[in-house]
Design a protein around this motif. Structure first.
Motif, PDB file in Angstrom:
ATOM      1  N   LEU A  40       0.826  -1.194   0.000  1.00  0.00           N
ATOM      2  CA  LEU A  40       0.000   0.000   0.000  1.00  0.00           C
ATOM      3  C   LEU A  40       0.871   1.258   0.000  1.00  0.00           C
ATOM      4  O   LEU A  40       0.623   2.197  -0.755  1.00  0.00           O
ATOM      5  N   THR A  45      -0.990   5.051  -3.135  1.00  0.00           N
ATOM      6  CA  THR A  45      -2.449   4.998  -3.192  1.00  0.00           C
ATOM      7  C   THR A  45      -3.064   5.950  -2.184  1.00  0.00           C
ATOM      8  O   THR A  45      -2.526   6.155  -1.105  1.00  0.00           O
ATOM      9  N   VAL A  47      -6.493   6.531   0.086  1.00  0.00           N
ATOM     10  CA  VAL A  47      -7.527   5.672   0.648  1.00  0.00           C
ATOM     11  C   VAL A  47      -8.805   6.470   0.884  1.00  0.00           C
ATOM     12  O   VAL A  47      -8.760   7.613   1.341  1.00  0.00           O
ATOM     13  N   GLN A  63      -9.810   7.773   7.320  1.00  0.00           N
ATOM     14  CA  GLN A  63      -9.313   8.100   5.988  1.00  0.00           C
ATOM     15  C   GLN A  63      -8.187   9.129   6.073  1.00  0.00           C
ATOM     16  O   GLN A  63      -7.143   8.972   5.437  1.00  0.00           O
ATOM     17  N   ASN A  67      -4.309   8.341   4.999  1.00  0.00           N
ATOM     18  CA  ASN A  67      -3.715   9.112   3.909  1.00  0.00           C
ATOM     19  C   ASN A  67      -2.505   9.912   4.368  1.00  0.00           C
ATOM     20  O   ASN A  67      -1.543  10.074   3.619  1.00  0.00           O
TER      21      ASN A  67
END
Length: 144
Positions: A40, A45, A47, A63, A67
């Motif tokens: 990840l 990425t 999220v 979140q 992040n």
């Protein structure tokens, strides 16, 4: 053949501006169970948490935390290591009367700076990966 002009709202990579990272939407706990912290982190990425039964405020909190951890790149740690190593090297050379340890002082400064920056960057990435693992573990316990 003529190339078409890229719309001004698109970045050089063909993605809309501000969308440089992929988005992973977490909709259930099976998705959380399957996540690997290191993969990840390296996939750059972003999220988004959208789990049924979780309040929007709680989802936004998770979140934001994920992040923030995923945005870590190790640059801060690399800069601190660089500053510490070059400062320490300067003190050692001054204490030795201006002589380098093995080669010329400029060459040693460059080598010390590169090694310290790389070690600091690697340490920062490792710390970020561990932080993400800890967050995922806490998220698995906290989610409905």
């Amino acid at each position: 053949m003529r190339r078409q002009a890229m719309p001004s709202s698109m970045a050089a990579g063909g993605r809309p501006r501000g969308e440089s990272r992929q988005k992973l939407v977490i909709r259930d706990m099976a998705a959380v169970q399957s996540l690997n912290a290191w993969r990840l982190l390296m996939s750059h990425t972003r999220v988004q948490v959208d789990i049924a039964g979780m309040t929007p405020d709680r989802a936004r909190e998770w979140q934001t935390r994920m992040n923030a951890a995923l945005a870590a790149c190790g640059c801060g740690e690399g800069a601190v290591a660089l500053l510490g190593a070059v400062t320490s090297y300067a003190l050692i050379v001054t204490w030795r009367g201006g002589d380098g340890l093995m080669w010329s002082v400029p060459a040693e400064v460059v080598l010390v700076a590169i090694a310290a920056a790389l070690c600091g960057k690697a340490l920062g990435i490792i710390r970020a990966g561990l932080r993400i693992r800890r967050l995922l573990r806490s998220f698995r316990l906290d989610a409905p």
